[in-house]
Every structure is written in structure tokens, then in C-alpha cells.
Design a protein around this motif. Structure first.
Motif, PDB file in Angstrom:
ATOM      1  N   PRO B 249      -3.190   3.067  -0.098  1.00 41.62           N
ATOM      2  CA  PRO B 249      -3.029   4.527   0.040  1.00 41.62           C
ATOM      3  C   PRO B 249      -4.248   5.261  -0.513  1.00 41.62           C
ATOM      4  O   PRO B 249      -5.040   4.703  -1.273  1.00 41.62           O
ATOM      5  CB  PRO B 249      -1.806   4.837  -0.808  1.00 41.62           C
ATOM      6  CG  PRO B 249      -1.103   3.541  -0.998  1.00 41.62           C
ATOM      7  CD  PRO B 249      -2.143   2.481  -0.938  1.00 41.62           C
ATOM      8  N   TYR B 252      -1.455   9.477  -4.050  1.00 40.34           N
ATOM      9  CA  TYR B 252      -0.158   8.937  -4.453  1.00 40.34           C
ATOM     10  C   TYR B 252       0.789  10.085  -4.806  1.00 40.34           C
ATOM     11  O   TYR B 252       0.362  11.114  -5.331  1.00 40.34           O
ATOM     12  CB  TYR B 252      -0.339   8.016  -5.654  1.00 40.34           C
ATOM     13  CG  TYR B 252      -1.243   6.839  -5.353  1.00 40.34           C
ATOM     14  CD1 TYR B 252      -0.705   5.625  -4.917  1.00 40.34           C
ATOM     15  CD2 TYR B 252      -2.622   6.964  -5.449  1.00 40.34           C
ATOM     16  CE1 TYR B 252      -1.532   4.548  -4.614  1.00 40.34           C
ATOM     17  CE2 TYR B 252      -3.458   5.901  -5.152  1.00 40.34           C
ATOM     18  CZ  TYR B 252      -2.913   4.690  -4.736  1.00 40.34           C
ATOM     19  OH  TYR B 252      -3.726   3.639  -4.425  1.00 40.34           O
ATOM     20  N   MET B 256       5.158   9.320   0.202  1.00 36.93           N
ATOM     21  CA  MET B 256       4.372   8.152   0.621  1.00 36.93           C
ATOM     22  C   MET B 256       4.963   6.866   0.051  1.00 36.93           C
ATOM     23  O   MET B 256       4.412   5.808   0.248  1.00 36.93           O
ATOM     24  CB  MET B 256       2.893   8.303   0.243  1.00 36.93           C
ATOM     25  CG  MET B 256       2.525   8.593  -1.198  1.00 36.93           C
ATOM     26  SD  MET B 256       2.602   7.177  -2.327  1.00 36.93           S
ATOM     27  CE  MET B 256       1.329   6.159  -1.629  1.00 36.93           C
ATOM     28  N   SER B 258       8.348   4.125  -0.774  1.00 42.16           N
ATOM     29  CA  SER B 258       9.643   3.681  -0.274  1.00 42.16           C
ATOM     30  C   SER B 258      10.588   3.448  -1.436  1.00 42.16           C
ATOM     31  O   SER B 258      11.783   3.629  -1.326  1.00 42.16           O
ATOM     32  CB  SER B 258       9.485   2.401   0.542  1.00 42.16           C
ATOM     33  OG  SER B 258       9.042   1.348  -0.292  1.00 42.16           O
ATOM     34  N   TRP B 267       5.129   1.199  -1.244  1.00 39.67           N
ATOM     35  CA  TRP B 267       4.669   2.249  -0.328  1.00 39.67           C
ATOM     36  C   TRP B 267       5.532   2.362   0.906  1.00 39.67           C
ATOM     37  O   TRP B 267       6.102   1.378   1.377  1.00 39.67           O
ATOM     38  CB  TRP B 267       3.207   2.007   0.084  1.00 39.67           C
ATOM     39  CG  TRP B 267       2.292   1.660  -1.038  1.00 39.67           C
ATOM     40  CD1 TRP B 267       1.328   0.701  -1.053  1.00 39.67           C
ATOM     41  CD2 TRP B 267       2.246   2.269  -2.340  1.00 39.67           C
ATOM     42  NE1 TRP B 267       0.691   0.679  -2.266  1.00 39.67           N
ATOM     43  CE2 TRP B 267       1.237   1.622  -3.074  1.00 39.67           C
ATOM     44  CE3 TRP B 267       2.962   3.292  -2.961  1.00 39.67           C
ATOM     45  CZ2 TRP B 267       0.904   1.959  -4.388  1.00 39.67           C
ATOM     46  CZ3 TRP B 267       2.644   3.640  -4.273  1.00 39.67           C
ATOM     47  CH2 TRP B 267       1.619   2.978  -4.968  1.00 39.67           C
ATOM     48  N   ASN B 268       5.585   3.554   1.403  1.00 46.98           N
ATOM     49  CA  ASN B 268       6.274   3.857   2.651  1.00 46.98           C
ATOM     50  C   ASN B 268       5.547   3.149   3.807  1.00 46.98           C
ATOM     51  O   ASN B 268       4.438   2.645   3.658  1.00 46.98           O
ATOM     52  CB  ASN B 268       6.249   5.384   2.843  1.00 46.98           C
ATOM     53  CG  ASN B 268       7.301   5.865   3.809  1.00 46.98           C
ATOM     54  OD1 ASN B 268       7.826   5.097   4.603  1.00 46.98           O
ATOM     55  ND2 ASN B 268       7.607   7.152   3.728  1.00 46.98           N
ATOM     56  N   GLU B 269       6.167   3.170   4.975  1.00 52.91           N
ATOM     57  CA  GLU B 269       5.523   2.610   6.165  1.00 52.91           C
ATOM     58  C   GLU B 269       4.399   3.531   6.620  1.00 52.91           C
ATOM     59  O   GLU B 269       4.327   4.694   6.223  1.00 52.91           O
ATOM     60  CB  GLU B 269       6.550   2.507   7.296  1.00 52.91           C
ATOM     61  CG  GLU B 269       7.631   1.497   7.025  1.00 52.91           C
ATOM     62  CD  GLU B 269       8.721   1.570   8.087  1.00 52.91           C
ATOM     63  OE1 GLU B 269       8.454   2.110   9.184  1.00 52.91           O
ATOM     64  OE2 GLU B 269       9.823   1.110   7.799  1.00 52.91           O
ATOM     65  N   LYS B 273       2.724   6.533   4.530  1.00 51.99           N
ATOM     66  CA  LYS B 273       2.096   5.991   3.330  1.00 51.99           C
ATOM     67  C   LYS B 273       0.818   6.760   2.974  1.00 51.99           C
ATOM     68  O   LYS B 273       0.386   6.774   1.822  1.00 51.99           O
ATOM     69  CB  LYS B 273       1.776   4.526   3.641  1.00 51.99           C
ATOM     70  CG  LYS B 273       0.930   3.762   2.702  1.00 51.99           C
ATOM     71  CD  LYS B 273       0.845   2.315   3.236  1.00 51.99           C
ATOM     72  CE  LYS B 273      -0.412   1.620   2.793  1.00 51.99           C
ATOM     73  NZ  LYS B 273      -0.543   0.271   3.387  1.00 51.99           N
TER      74      LYS B 273
END
Lengths: 134, 409
Positions: B249, B252, B256, B258, B267-269, B273
């Protein structure tokens, strides 16, 4: 802003710059440029008994920056170093006859004054203020 | 000759109904930013009036609708550049931020001391300075594809440049000063043969011509919304899915992630992200509307319109004494920008006097100082055209330049 800023005095000095060139062995010498538009001015001064006895400017740029330098050098002859360090932007702008230059062009008009201040403070060995031309 | 591709189009842009000193605004600075049509302006107030809420988390109607509007905009943008998937599109603030994102994430994980980044001499500062900084930090080398005075790149020594430790290539699709269209597909294909990863600065191409990121085959592709009728503060980073998935990333925070514990986070997808914090929701929606507007005009018509305007200007100005258009001899140009010199009048004086006629042009180095050096001028005056410009704008510029001469001589 418009062509109102192109007063006769500015156009006169733009077409026929006074005191243009360099001096050999000047007592005060400085140059600076305006990073936004590329205007470039250098000023050389020779002193006699702490008084300006000869002064030249050199450079390239727009009509405002170059005529302002020409006008400024005309105003500084016979001034003392102390008077150079205290010279104000209002004196110069009044002579230019364009009080309302606007934020975009005022930097062009004051570049020569900034160079004068850089050189004079350097000569005096004193610290340059943050906005020396103001 | 009559250029009537987009008749009455100025009516769609409320700014053109404003008068300054009794004169209509002749706007010839679209390479800096473009004016906005009613559709875009209205979409912004409509969002704040009817949908305002945070996205991706609300369980209630307006948040669900807002999320849908935001994500639909992403889909619209993805289709516009023919991305393989809308998941490959990250919304950024602008092209500059997208470049900084790549310089600060992909580069440190993939390049090491002694590796080279290849750039060109025609880059905008935004595609130069971020690389200078990361190069200093990681002790990388910068190498440059040279430009010739007609505005085209010198490409016959690419193989030489791409050898050794060259790992990354970043170049502009279209020059913001000269309008030159670089043969990026060919350059990228050669770079890929050497295992070099590529970024295209498309800030000056996406607004003016139809682009296809799959054909171009760039690894990273960036552009800004405000240069294509959209709002400011929204831009796009397109990245091939495989690359984006493996990148760290950039920023932050919320949205962003999960999963977060006190000491760690996942991290998110992609692409979320890379979209930390509440994004510029209304910017994305407005940009989507801008793309709808451009699609209605048709990008090939946009390109044709600008080329016709450019040709009209070139012919008109050929009568003007001591008037020089930079890059005129280069035929591979968008026609959207015309950088010129006029006698020895300084561009700032030209622009100031034109402003008195309510004509907006850009004067200066256009954030491309190295290119100015190459052209041997400290600055140029630049008139740039877009969909809403017509012949009468160029006629007014011509008259304005006559005035410049009469004031300054």
C-alpha cells in the motif's frame, strides 16, 4: 490585469534600457532569477566612499522585470549603502507608475529589488530577511 | 474552412456566459485545466443534495447509493481506457499522486542500488521529480531518452539505453508543451523485451484521443480528471492486476484494510487497498459524468476537432510576422497545444496583454524546464485547445497578438 500595466515609463525603459551591462571588480554583485518565468537579473555596483558611483544591471526576461531593473538602477546612483539596504518596494513601484500589478506580475517587477538586497546584505555581512524585496 | 464539429457546445459550459470587462472569456489554457460542463457541475451538487454519505460501509440507503455511484464511475473510467477490469483502477488525487504512489511503493520493492530508471527529456516535472527523489534515496541512476527540436524523441539508441541495469521506464504519452504523440506502444514493447516495467503519463493523451491500455500494454498508466472536463482532485492510476496485487500500500488507514488488531492489519483487496481514508467520492462521480460527456462527443471526433483547429491556427498565423510555433514540423501531434514565440516579446508580456482582451493563455516553462532548455528559450506562450474552442477563439487570439505588437513596439 491588462495592458494598463504597460505605462510609458516601463515601455521606454524596456525599449531603451539604461545602465545595462556588467562592471569589472564591482563592490556589490548579485544575481537571482524568477523560477516561475525564467526572468534573470544581475546587478553590479561600484562604491566610492560608501556611495554608489557606478551601477549596471544585466539579464533577460519580460518587459516588466527588465524595465524595473533599468528604472531601479537609475534611482540608486549616488545613494549610500545604508540607503540601498533600506530602499523600499513602494519607492520602486511608485516610480514604475503601476500600483496594481497583481500577484502574477509583481514578482517580475520586484526581482531587481530582490537582487539589490541580496547584494547589499552580502556586502554588509548581515543576514538576508526572508522576503528581502518586501 | 468551417469547423462545426461541436456546434453550440459553449452553451454546455456555464463559464462561457461570464463576461470580463464586457468581453467573453476566450479560454485557451485547457492543457493546464479544462472547463466543466453543466452535467459535471450538476452531478456534484446532486451528490451533496441527495446522496451525501460515506461509502463502502453504510447499511442504509443513501450510503449504498453513494457507493454504487462511486463504483459505477470506476467502471465508466475502466471502459473508457479499455482496462481489463475496473479492479485495476485506483482513484488518486491526480496523475502526480499516481506517479508518487508508484515511485514510493513499487520501486523500493523491486529496484536496488545501481539499477536505472529511464525517462525522457520532455517530461513534465511531475514525471521527473518523484523519480529524482527515489533515485537519490535508493542510489538508482536516471537515464534519459533525448528529444530533438522538432519535439520528437530520439529512439534509435533505445536498445543501448535498455541494456544493463535498466529496470523501469516512465514516459509521457503526449508532450504538454508540444503536443507530440510518442510511439509508446512500440517503446513499451521494446522495454518489455528487456524485462523493463513501464509507466505512461497519459495526462495529456486521455483527454484528447481514444486510448486502449491493453493495446498500449503499459504496466502503469496515469491521468488526471481535471484535464478532461472533470473536477480537480481526482485522478486515475491503472495498473495491471498481477502487479497491483503484489504491491505494498501507499497510504495506510481506513477503507484500505480487511482486518485490524491492535498490533497488526491485513490489507483490503485491490483497488481499495490503495484508497486509504474517505476518497474524493464526488470527484470520482463528476469524472464519470465527464467521461459520459466525452463519450457522447466521441473521442475520434474530439481528436479530429483539435487537429482541425490546430491546422486552422497554423494557416491563420502563417501571415503573422516573427511568429514561430514550436514542434510545427512534427506531424505526429495531437493538435491540442500550440507553443509559440512571437518576435522577442516575453511570454509574460504577451499573456498579460492578451488577458486585457479576456484571452487566457499560459506563459512560462509549463513545468518542463529541461525541455525549454532544449528549445533554447526560457519560456514559451502556449495556447491549448479543447472541445469547446472554435475558429473565432483563434481569430481573437490573432487580433490579440496584433495588439501585443502595437503595445510593445
Amino acid at each position: 490585469m491588462s495592458d494598463d500595466i504597460y505605462k510609458e515609463i516601463i515601455l521606454d525603459h524596456y525599449r531603451n534600457p539604461r545602465n545595462k551591462g556588467k562592471l569589472t571588480d564591482p563592490d556589490i554583485s548579485a544575481q537571482d532569477n524568477n523560477p516561475v518565468c525564467g526572468d534573470r537579473i544581475s546587478i553590479d555596483i561600484t562604491l566610492k566612499d560608501n556611495v554608489v558611483s557606478d551601477i549596471k544591471f544585466d539579464g533577460e526576461g519580460c518587459a516588466i522585470s527588465q524595465s524595473s531593473a533599468s528604472i531601479l538602477t537609475d534611482m540608486l546612483m549616488d545613494k549610500t549603502v545604508d540607503e540601498l539596504s533600506k530602499f523600499t518596494k513602494d519607492e520602486l513601484l511608485e516610480e514604475l507608475g503601476t500600483p496594481s500589478l497583481g500577484p502574477a506580475r509583481i514578482k517580475c517587477a520586484l526581482l531587481s529589488l530582490k537582487v539589490l538586497k541580496i547584494g547589499t546584505y552580502q556586502y554588509l555581512g548581515t543576514e538576508l530577511p526572508e522576503d528581502p524585496e518586501n | 474552412m468551417s469547423i462545426s464539429n461541436f456546434q453550440d457546445i459553449k452553451k454546455d459550459f456555464p463559464i462561457f456566459s461570464r463576461k470580463i470587462n464586457g468581453k467573453n472569456i476566450i479560454y485557451l489554457d485547457s492543457a493546464a485545466t479544462t472547463q466543466k460542463p453543466n452535467e459535471v457541475i450538476n452531478s456534484i451538487s446532486d451528490y451533496y443534495k441527495n446522496y451525501n454519505s460515506n461509502i463502502h460501509r453504510g447499511i442504509y440507503s443513501i450510503s449504498i447509493e453513494a457507493t454504487e455511484l462511486y463504483e459505477n464511475a470506476r467502471n465508466t473510467l475502466a471502459k473508457f481506457i479499455n482496462a481489463n477490469s475496473s479492479r485495476e483502477l485506483v482513484f488518486t488525487r491526480n496523475a502526480t499522486e499516481a506517479i508518487n504512489l508508484v515511485a514510493n511503493t513499487w520501486i523500493p520493492s523491486n529496484l536496488k542500488e545501481g539499477d536505472s530508471i529511464i525517462l525522457t527529456e520532455m517530461e513534465h516535472h511531475s514525471n521527473l521529480v518523484p523519480w529524482q527523489i527515489i533515485a537519490k534515496k535508493l542510489k538508482l541512476n536516471l537515464k534519459f531518452i533525448k528529444i530533438q527540436t522538432d519535439g520528437s524523441l530520439i529512439l534509435d539508441n533505445l536498445e543501448e539505453l535498455f541494456k544493463e541495469n535498466a529496470k523501469f521506464l516512465s514516459l509521457t504519452h503526449v508532450s504538454n508543451v508540444l503536443g507530440t504523440i510518442n510511439p509508446i506502444k512500440d517503446i513499451i514493447s521494446k522495454a518489455h523485451n528487456h524485462g523493463i516495467t513501464t509507466l505512461v503519463d497519459a495526462a495529456q493523451s486521455v483527454p484528447h484521443m481514444s486510448v486502449d491500455v491493453q493495446t498500449i500494454d503499459s504496466d502503469f498508466f496515469v491521468f488526471s480528471g481535471h484535464k478532461m472536463l472533470g473536477p480537480s482532485g481526482i485522478g486515475v492510476l491503472h495498473t495491471k492486476k498481477k502487479i497491483l496485487e503484489n504491491m505494498e500500500p501507499f497510504l495506510y488507514g481506513g477503507d484500505m484494510i480487511s482486518n485490524v488488531s491492535l498490533n497488526d492489519a491485513q490489507w483490503n483487496e485491490i483497488p481499495w487497498k490503495f484508497e486509504a481514508g474517505t476518497p474524493n467520492i464526488v470527484g470520482a462521480i463528476g469524472l464519470g459524468k465527464a467521461v459520459d460527456y466525452l463519450n457522447n462527443l466521441g473521442m475520434s471526433n474530439v481528436h479530429k476537432h483539435e487537429q482541425e483547429l490546430y491546422s486552422y491556427a497554423v494557416e491563420k498565423f502563417s501571415d503573422l510576422k516573427e511568429f514561430k510555433i514550436f514542434g510545427l514540423e512534427n506531424k505526429n501531434s495531437t493538435g491540442c497545444v500550440m507553443s509559440f514565440s512571437y518576435s522577442d516579446f516575453h511570454p509574460h508580456d504577451i499573456a498579460s496583454i492578451l488577458d486585457g482582451e479576456s484571452i487566457a493563455v499560459r506563459a512560462g516553462h509549463h513545468c518542463a524546464q529541461p525541455l525549454m532548455e532544449k528549445l533554447g528559450v526560457p519560456a514559451t506562450t502556449r495556447a491549448s485547445f479543447y472541445v469547446y474552442n472554435d475558429e473565432s477563439d483563434i481569430d481573437k487570439l490573432f487580433d490579440g497578438l496584433q495588439k501585443v505588437r502595437s503595445v510593445l513596439t
